[in-house]
Design a protein around this motif. Structure first.
Motif, PDB file in Angstrom:
ATOM      1  N   LEU B  23      38.207  34.329  42.700  1.00 23.27           N
ATOM      2  CA  LEU B  23      38.850  35.645  42.690  1.00 23.27           C
ATOM      3  C   LEU B  23      38.127  36.595  43.628  1.00 23.27           C
ATOM      4  CD1 LEU B  23      39.914  36.695  39.066  1.00 23.27           C
ATOM      5  CD2 LEU B  23      41.333  36.249  41.071  1.00 23.27           C
ATOM      6  N   LEU B  24      36.804  36.577  43.565  1.00 29.15           N
ATOM      7  CA  LEU B  24      36.005  37.475  44.399  1.00 29.15           C
ATOM      8  C   LEU B  24      36.133  37.122  45.881  1.00 29.15           C
ATOM      9  CD1 LEU B  24      32.773  37.971  42.261  1.00 29.15           C
ATOM     10  CD2 LEU B  24      34.573  39.628  42.754  1.00 29.15           C
ATOM     11  N   GLY B  27      38.464  39.273  47.711  1.00 30.17           N
ATOM     12  CA  GLY B  27      38.091  40.668  47.901  1.00 30.17           C
ATOM     13  C   GLY B  27      37.203  41.176  46.771  1.00 30.17           C
ATOM     14  N   PRO B  28      36.457  42.261  47.024  1.00 36.87           N
ATOM     15  CA  PRO B  28      35.564  42.836  46.007  1.00 36.87           C
ATOM     16  C   PRO B  28      36.347  43.263  44.762  1.00 36.87           C
ATOM     17  CG  PRO B  28      35.130  43.793  48.171  1.00 36.87           C
ATOM     18  CD  PRO B  28      36.398  43.003  48.294  1.00 36.87           C
ATOM     19  N   ALA B  29      35.679  43.236  43.621  1.00 33.56           N
ATOM     20  CA  ALA B  29      36.333  43.639  42.378  1.00 33.56           C
ATOM     21  C   ALA B  29      35.284  44.004  41.337  1.00 33.56           C
ATOM     22  CB  ALA B  29      37.222  42.519  41.868  1.00 33.56           C
ATOM     23  N   TYR B  30      35.716  44.735  40.309  1.00 37.30           N
ATOM     24  CA  TYR B  30      34.792  45.063  39.220  1.00 37.30           C
ATOM     25  C   TYR B  30      35.249  44.384  37.941  1.00 37.30           C
ATOM     26  CZ  TYR B  30      38.390  48.630  38.428  1.00 37.30           C
ATOM     27  OH  TYR B  30      39.586  49.284  38.226  1.00 37.30           O
ATOM     28  N   GLY B  31      34.342  44.322  36.961  1.00 35.03           N
ATOM     29  CA  GLY B  31      34.548  43.523  35.765  1.00 35.03           C
ATOM     30  C   GLY B  31      35.866  43.721  35.052  1.00 35.03           C
ATOM     31  N   TYR B  32      36.162  44.968  34.748  1.00 36.77           N
ATOM     32  CA  TYR B  32      37.368  45.272  34.000  1.00 36.77           C
ATOM     33  C   TYR B  32      38.610  44.789  34.745  1.00 36.77           C
ATOM     34  CZ  TYR B  32      40.417  48.077  30.970  1.00 36.77           C
ATOM     35  OH  TYR B  32      41.366  48.503  30.074  1.00 36.77           O
ATOM     36  N   GLU B  33      38.569  44.958  36.069  1.00 33.38           N
ATOM     37  CA  GLU B  33      39.667  44.551  36.939  1.00 33.38           C
ATOM     38  C   GLU B  33      39.820  43.025  36.937  1.00 33.38           C
ATOM     39  OE1 GLU B  33      38.687  45.430  40.924  1.00 33.38           O
ATOM     40  OE2 GLU B  33      40.659  44.901  41.751  1.00 33.38           O
ATOM     41  N   ILE B  34      38.691  42.336  37.007  1.00 32.63           N
ATOM     42  CA  ILE B  34      38.704  40.874  37.022  1.00 32.63           C
ATOM     43  C   ILE B  34      39.326  40.335  35.736  1.00 32.63           C
ATOM     44  CG2 ILE B  34      37.222  38.822  36.937  1.00 32.63           C
ATOM     45  CD1 ILE B  34      35.329  40.293  38.856  1.00 32.63           C
ATOM     46  N   THR B  35      38.898  40.919  34.611  1.00 31.82           N
ATOM     47  CA  THR B  35      39.466  40.511  33.326  1.00 31.82           C
ATOM     48  C   THR B  35      40.979  40.696  33.330  1.00 31.82           C
ATOM     49  OG1 THR B  35      37.442  41.277  32.262  1.00 31.82           O
ATOM     50  CG2 THR B  35      39.294  40.815  30.839  1.00 31.82           C
ATOM     51  N   PHE B  80      31.688  44.174  42.605  1.00 32.26           N
ATOM     52  CA  PHE B  80      30.994  42.962  43.046  1.00 32.26           C
ATOM     53  C   PHE B  80      31.643  42.413  44.313  1.00 32.26           C
ATOM     54  CE2 PHE B  80      30.307  43.447  38.571  1.00 32.26           C
ATOM     55  CZ  PHE B  80      28.987  43.070  38.379  1.00 32.26           C
ATOM     56  N   THR B  81      30.791  42.048  45.266  1.00 34.89           N
ATOM     57  CA  THR B  81      31.269  41.444  46.513  1.00 34.89           C
ATOM     58  C   THR B  81      30.611  40.088  46.699  1.00 34.89           C
ATOM     59  OG1 THR B  81      31.372  43.672  47.448  1.00 34.89           O
ATOM     60  CG2 THR B  81      31.541  41.817  48.984  1.00 34.89           C
ATOM     61  N   ASN B  83      28.850  37.218  48.484  1.00 36.92           N
ATOM     62  CA  ASN B  83      28.060  37.133  49.717  1.00 36.92           C
ATOM     63  C   ASN B  83      27.989  35.675  50.196  1.00 36.92           C
ATOM     64  OD1 ASN B  83      26.128  35.819  48.162  1.00 36.92           O
ATOM     65  ND2 ASN B  83      24.977  37.694  47.778  1.00 36.92           N
ATOM     66  N   ALA B  84      27.171  35.428  51.212  1.00 38.55           N
ATOM     67  CA  ALA B  84      27.107  34.086  51.807  1.00 38.55           C
ATOM     68  C   ALA B  84      26.717  33.024  50.781  1.00 38.55           C
ATOM     69  CB  ALA B  84      26.110  34.083  52.960  1.00 38.55           C
ATOM     70  N   GLN B  85      25.733  33.363  49.947  1.00 45.76           N
ATOM     71  CA  GLN B  85      25.286  32.412  48.924  1.00 45.76           C
ATOM     72  C   GLN B  85      26.401  32.121  47.925  1.00 45.76           C
ATOM     73  OE1 GLN B  85      21.272  33.787  47.781  1.00 45.76           O
ATOM     74  NE2 GLN B  85      21.326  32.185  46.211  1.00 45.76           N
ATOM     75  N   GLY B  86      27.152  33.165  47.619  1.00 49.12           N
ATOM     76  CA  GLY B  86      28.267  33.003  46.697  1.00 49.12           C
ATOM     77  C   GLY B  86      29.356  32.116  47.287  1.00 49.12           C
ATOM     78  N   ARG B  87      29.579  32.287  48.559  1.00 54.45           N
ATOM     79  CA  ARG B  87      30.606  31.479  49.228  1.00 54.45           C
ATOM     80  C   ARG B  87      30.190  30.000  49.214  1.00 54.45           C
ATOM     81  NH1 ARG B  87      33.669  35.321  51.755  1.00 54.45           N
ATOM     82  NH2 ARG B  87      31.762  36.522  51.976  1.00 54.45           N
ATOM     83  N   GLU B  88      28.878  29.790  49.366  1.00 51.53           N
ATOM     84  CA  GLU B  88      28.353  28.424  49.330  1.00 51.53           C
ATOM     85  C   GLU B  88      28.553  27.828  47.929  1.00 51.53           C
ATOM     86  OE1 GLU B  88      24.095  26.299  50.295  1.00 51.53           O
ATOM     87  OE2 GLU B  88      24.396  28.379  50.944  1.00 51.53           O
ATOM     88  N   ALA B  89      28.247  28.641  46.910  1.00 49.10           N
ATOM     89  CA  ALA B  89      28.429  28.193  45.523  1.00 49.10           C
ATOM     90  C   ALA B  89      29.896  27.871  45.269  1.00 49.10           C
ATOM     91  CB  ALA B  89      27.938  29.268  44.556  1.00 49.10           C
ATOM     92  N   LEU B  90      30.776  28.674  45.847  1.00 49.97           N
ATOM     93  CA  LEU B  90      32.210  28.445  45.683  1.00 49.97           C
ATOM     94  C   LEU B  90      32.627  27.113  46.318  1.00 49.97           C
ATOM     95  CD1 LEU B  90      34.999  29.337  44.780  1.00 49.97           C
ATOM     96  CD2 LEU B  90      35.180  30.739  46.846  1.00 49.97           C
ATOM     97  N   ASP B  91      32.080  26.826  47.489  1.00 48.20           N
ATOM     98  CA  ASP B  91      32.375  25.549  48.145  1.00 48.20           C
ATOM     99  C   ASP B  91      31.939  24.373  47.267  1.00 48.20           C
ATOM    100  OD1 ASP B  91      33.467  26.749  50.326  1.00 48.20           O
ATOM    101  OD2 ASP B  91      31.700  26.579  51.606  1.00 48.20           O
TER     102      ASP B  91
END
Lengths: 113, 113
Positions: B23-24, B27-35, B80-81, B83-91
């Motif tokens: 989801l992130l 694009g960036p998002a905040y907790g309540y929005e993500i839920t 929350f946005t 980042n590169a590490q997150g993109r790696e975790a997503l992969d």
DNA sequence: CTCCACTATTCAGTGTTACTATCTACTGGT
DNA sequence: ACCAGTAGATAGTAACACTGAATAGTGGAG
């Protein structure tokens, strides 16, 4: 005992039980055999202890019938057979899985564009 | 707070984190929005507390960047946005998921014949 | 003005699950 | 006598989603 990624470990929670139910749906089997079959199918790092504990759980939930059968090459085997309740649990598992897989496929498509 | 099947609860372990990463990625998002977005996508019974805890985890693992942004309709949001590490975790998540989905599709095909 | 609904986040406690490590036990071969 | 392979059990740990409750800000209904 090799160890797999933490990612996969967490992902298996909840699905491993369904996987074993699905294996049992193809015919009765015992713990050691199930572990071996899972390894053959690519789940190379499933811990044996995990499978035995899972089978105990299935038995306690009444989803499998158990029979003790002597083995020529070691201690007696506990052969597990999926029963009606187990088949029902398997159906529920597949429908949960279908929902999740469909949602994730959608999410992946979103991310790819 | 509605409650979903125990089946789905267990199945979400390990995948929910990947879902939020995905989801992130859009694009960036905040907790309540993500839920809220998750609810819209059919995950009607995800507990809010679960998402907030998960986001704290992502932050601690350094997979997201955080920014506090004032809201017109309530307390400040934590945006929350990925980042590169997150993109790696997503992969990594997608590759684990692909393996599991492929194995399960195979198992399901076995069971259907 | 007060109360309520909605927005937004946090946190302590619980249950479930897979993993680690170790133990028991039976057979056959060296 | 020892060891590898077969077969199962179990105590302890870590990770994760859920429950339930608390805090805090805004706007509208009564």
């Amino acid at each position: 005992m090799g160890q797999q990624s933490k990612q996969m470990t967490e992902m298996l929670k909840g699905t491993l039980e369904g996987i074993v139910l699905a294996l049992l749906a193809t015919g009765p089997a015992y713990g050691y055999e199930i572990t071996a079959r899972l390894r053959d199918q690519g789940f190379v790092d499933i811990a044996e202890g995990t499978i035995y504990a899972l089978l105990v759980r299935l038995e306690q939930k009444g989803q499998v019938d158990v029979e003790k059968v002597p083995s020529e090459k070691g201690p007696p085997r506990k052969v597990f057979t999926l029963n009606a309740q187990g088949r029902e649990a398997l159906d529920e598992f597949w429908s949960s899985w279908a929902f999740l897989a469909e949602r994730l496929a959608h999410l992946k498509a979103e991310g790819d564009k």
